[in-house]
Design an enzyme around this catalytic site. Structure first.
Site, short mmCIF file in Angstrom:
data_model
loop_
_atom_site.label_atom_id
_atom_site.label_comp_id
_atom_site.label_asym_id
_atom_site.label_seq_id
_atom_site.Cartn_x
_atom_site.Cartn_y
_atom_site.Cartn_z
N ASN A 1 33.16 -2.20 2.68
CA ASN A 1 32.80 -2.43 4.07
C ASN A 1 33.51 -1.46 5.00
O ASN A 1 32.91 -0.48 5.46
CB ASN A 1 33.13 -3.89 4.43
N ASP A 2 34.80 -1.69 5.24
CA ASP A 2 35.52 -0.87 6.23
C ASP A 2 35.45 0.63 5.93
O ASP A 2 35.40 1.44 6.84
CB ASP A 2 36.98 -1.30 6.31
N VAL A 3 35.45 0.98 4.64
CA VAL A 3 35.48 2.41 4.29
C VAL A 3 34.15 3.11 4.54
O VAL A 3 34.03 4.31 4.32
CB VAL A 3 35.89 2.62 2.82
N ALA B 1 39.63 -5.10 8.20
CA ALA B 1 39.93 -4.66 9.56
C ALA B 1 39.42 -5.66 10.60
O ALA B 1 39.76 -5.57 11.77
CB ALA B 1 39.32 -3.29 9.81
#
Lengths: 91, 460
Positions: free
Chosen positions: B386-388, B427
């Protein structure tokens, strides 16, 4: 060995380590860590001397603890690294 | 049998050379197995020659210790799941620190004629060794979910840490002046052990990859310090190699997570920018899709990039993913994997998890290699990451993750995101990728969804 030559070894080995490790590809970073666990088990040589000396019970007990912990690192570290690397080898 | 110190030192030199050659072997997957064996041979040389040291007069304790440690080590190495590798490395870091601590303690109580350097080195080995031991045990407990992964602390914790650290340094200074004071020695050991606990407790689960790498470095430095205590060249050289290795990996992880080392160590999270409204980002823009529809898109694709995250490994879906890739390749599609440095829970973890599922390592591409190729990619499949992949890191200067290097999956012609829901990642941010025109969301369990796509692709 006097302090200055020890320090020389230490500093040069750090530079060598940095040069070597930066060339290890990200794919192998986990085996690198478990492998360096195994290598840092080199404390075993100090542990052997403490465990096998005749300097008293406390020294032997500390030596025994150190031998156990360092051997776990050496045997466990090399074996698990080998297990992982074998997975990378096969095509 | 006893031999002179010169021969022992020459043997240590040989083992140091073997360690260096061993690490050099690790720079290529093809030579890595041999490298590991060379390093193991180096360890064998060092241990065998040490047994001939004149201070060793009895072997019973040594044999008992080697058997106990060997059995535990072998069981750990054989039984550990690849997903649990971070825990194992954390544990081994701790044992390494503990061993150095015990060796330095033994040397201290042996007395002899320690000079100032010897005492300072002993103090350093005790301090770093004990911090590594207890810190690693906390990291292990967090990763193994024996304790809550959330940051833990109390008001004034930093002050307590500072007092413990200053107290430890003062204790070492006191020992330099009065070498034979066991009470001060034990006070130092206890202060360092508590410091190790308090240093890792406030660090959150998401930052654990950095912590493991850093503790790896500490375990090396502790071995080096023990080498200074004993005047042992093998320990000094090897410890500093490991110390350097851990430091480099720490740096890589910090950079990949866009966190400074001080922020990680003091549990500081990035300033939350203006709160982003999840509904505003997603509303009316999410296109939900089905496995059959994804299969149709994949059927005509020339090039597909799979973006795995740790969610994929948690779902044990690696083998299912490889099946999907095999099916696509049989179709004539080029398939590669995009591996973000923090895709797993420690450096290189995702690569090991995929290698276990027999994904060839040359298909695993790191971020810098794969990023320029997304524009020529027909489909990017995001699985449990997700965040990456969050374009805010690239585009929104006000975002807490701005500047974090990401995989530019949004540049692919079509993006398929397999995810249970629209819930945010570590995050805590919405991901505008999910709302892009070229993004299709396939909601569901990662493994089930991959199997469904494969089945549909085989039938289609």
């Amino acid at each position: 060995m006097d302090f200055v030559s020890q320090l020389t070894l230490f500093v040069l080995a750090i530079f060598l380590g940095v040069e070597l490790i930066t060339k290890v590809p990200p794919t192998l970073h986990t085996p690198l860590m478990s492998g360096s666990n195994a290598i840092s088990g080199i404390t075993l040589v100090g542990a052997l001397i403490a465990a096998g000396s005749d300097a008293g019970l406390l020294i032997n007990v500390l030596g025994f603890i150190a031998v156990v912990l360092a051997t776990i690192n050496v045997i466990g570290g090399f074996m698990v690294t080998n297990r992982m690397l074998a997975m990378f080898k096969r095509k | 049998m006893q031999i002179s110190d010169n021969w022992i030192d020459i043997a240590y030199l040989i083992s140091a050379v073997l360690f260096v050659l061993g690490i050099k072997g690790l720079t290529k997957p093809k030579t890595a197995v041999r490298g590991n064996l060379l390093a193991a041979a180096g360890m064998g040389v060092a241990c065998v020659i040490t047994l001939l040291h004149r201070d060793i007069v009895t072997y019973e304790i040594i044999i008992a210790g080697v058997i106990v440690g060997g059995v535990i080590g072998a069981i750990l190495a054989k039984k550990v799941q690849m997903t649990a590798m971070p825990q194992l490395v954390a544990l081994l870091n701790g044992f390494g620190g503990g061993a150095s601590f015990a060796v330095a303690a033994a040397e201290f109580f042996r007395g002899g004629h320690p000079d100032m350097v010897g005492i300072i080195a002993t103090g350093a080995a005790v301090l770093i060794g004990a911090v590594t031991l207890t810190g690693s045990l906390v990291a292990f407990a967090k990763l193994q979910e024996l304790i809550d992964g959330k940051p833990m602390g109390f008001p004034g914790m930093k002050v307590v840490n500072a007092i413990l650290l200053i107290g430890s340094v003062l204790a070492i200074a006191y020992l330099v002046a009065n070498p034979g004071t066991p009470t001060v020695f034990w006070a130092l050991a206890i202060a360092a052990a508590v410091l190790g606990l308090l240093l890792v407790l406030p660090i959150g689960g998401a930052d654990m990859p950095v912590v493991i790498a850093l503790l790896n470095s500490y375990s090396g430095l502790a071995a080096s310090a023990a080498g200074f205590v004993m005047g042992n060249s093998a320990l000094i050289v090897t410890g500093s190699l490991v110390g350097a290795s851990g430091l480099i990996l720490t740096q890589i992880m910090c950079k990949a997570m866009n966190r400074s080392l001080t922020n990680v160590l003091f549990g500081v999270m990035a300033e939350a920018g203006e709160a982003m409204d999840q509904d505003e980002v997603y509303e009316g823009k999410i296109k939900s899709t089905s496995a059959e529809e994804v299969a149709m898109v994949l059927e005509t694709a020339q090039r597909v990039v799979i973006v795995p995250g740790f969610g994929l490994a948690m779902a044990q879906a690696q083998h299912a993913v490889r099946d999907l890739a095999d099916t696509m390749e049989a179709n004539g599609t080029e398939v590669e994997y995009a591996i973000h440095p923090v895709a797993g829970r420690m450096p290189g973890h995702m690569n090991v998890l995929l290698a276990e599922a027999e994904v060839p390592y040359d298909k695993l591409k790191d971020m810098d290699t794969i990023n320029p190729t997304f524009e020529q990619t027909d489909v990017a499949i995001v699985l449990g990451a997700n965040d990456v992949t969050n374009p805010l890191a690239r585009e929104d200067k006000g975002s807490p993750i701005y500047g974090m290097p990401i995989l530019n999956v949004d540049k692919a012609r079509t993006v398929v995101v397999v995810k249970r829901s629209l819930s945010p990642g570590f995050a805590g941010l919405p991901n505008p990728l999910f709302a892009k025109d070229n993004t299709l969301m396939l909601f569901g369990d990662g493994k089930g969804a991959v199997v469904d796509i494969t089945t549909a692709l085989k039938e289609g």
